[in-house]
Design a protein around this motif. Structure first.
Motif, PDB file in Angstrom:
ATOM      1  N   GLU A   1      82.302   0.480 -46.698  1.00  0.00           N
ATOM      2  CA  GLU A   1      81.588   0.897 -45.472  1.00  0.00           C
ATOM      3  C   GLU A   1      82.837   1.964 -44.874  1.00  0.00           C
ATOM      4  O   GLU A   1      82.172   3.075 -44.618  1.00  0.00           O
TER       5      GLU A   1
ATOM      6  N   LEU B   1      82.046   6.074 -44.367  1.00  0.00           N
ATOM      7  CA  LEU B   1      82.145   6.484 -43.287  1.00  0.00           C
ATOM      8  C   LEU B   1      83.355   7.956 -43.181  1.00  0.00           C
ATOM      9  O   LEU B   1      82.845   8.859 -42.556  1.00  0.00           O
TER      10      LEU B   1
ATOM     11  N   SER C   1      74.840   5.323 -42.169  1.00  0.00           N
ATOM     12  CA  SER C   1      76.308   4.803 -41.591  1.00  0.00           C
ATOM     13  C   SER C   1      76.235   3.609 -40.549  1.00  0.00           C
ATOM     14  O   SER C   1      77.249   3.133 -40.358  1.00  0.00           O
TER      15      SER C   1
END
Length: 171
Positions: A90, A94, A115
């Motif tokens: 993740e 980002l 996101s």
């Protein structure tokens, strides 16, 4: 890639253990590891790449240079890598979205919504990253960028410091 020179980042964790981390980037572009540090700090990501480093993860790109590592450091690092794999992925996503926004590049469909962050937060982080890109490009040979990484809500005030040099062995 031919246009990406290696960069060494000196990392000193709060426990006094120090590493050199070899990464990509340099020239006028921010090194990838510095992009992560800035994005994770701007967005309050406590368990991304740099949160992992602060908690004892040692990536393959890192070389121990000083300080006594805690007992079973290698086992702890491997366990944390497995436990935090999804959060690290993740954080990679980002960093990619914010980097693209900072450069005015197209963002993959659904990436902003996916996101989990408000668009305003991503745009604010992108503005900070664009300013950092200008600062990085303005560094003279031999100059260093010292960053104390901290994220609100994490134990302790800082998770460590990194010093990104430019070019091979810092420029």
């Amino acid at each position: 890639m031919a246009d990406r020179r290696p960069v060494e980042t000196a990392v000193e964790r709060d426990d006094g253990v120090a590493f050199l981390m070899r990464g990509a980037g340099g020239g006028a572009q921010l090194p990838h590891d510095l992009v992560h540090a800035l994005v994770e700090q701007e967005l309050g990501v406590a368990d991304g790449i740099w949160g992992c480093v602060a908690d004892g993860v040692v990536w393959r790109s890192m070389r121990h240079v000083s300080g006594r590592q805690p007992p079973h450091a290698g086992e702890r690092s491997e366990r944390l890598k497995k436990e935090r794999r999804d959060r690290v992925m993740e954080a990679e996503g980002l960093a990619d979205v914010v980097r693209r926004l900072s450069r005015g590049e197209p963002v993959p469909p659904g990436a902003v919504a996916g996101s989990g962050r408000p668009r305003e937060a991503l745009e604010s982080a992108a503005a900070a990253l664009a300013a950092a890109e200008v600062r990085w490009a303005g560094l003279a040979p031999g100059e260093r960028w010292v960053l104390s990484w901290s994220v609100p809500g994490r134990r302790g005030s800082t998770a460590g410091r990194s010093r990104a040099g430019r070019g091979p062995r810092g420029r």
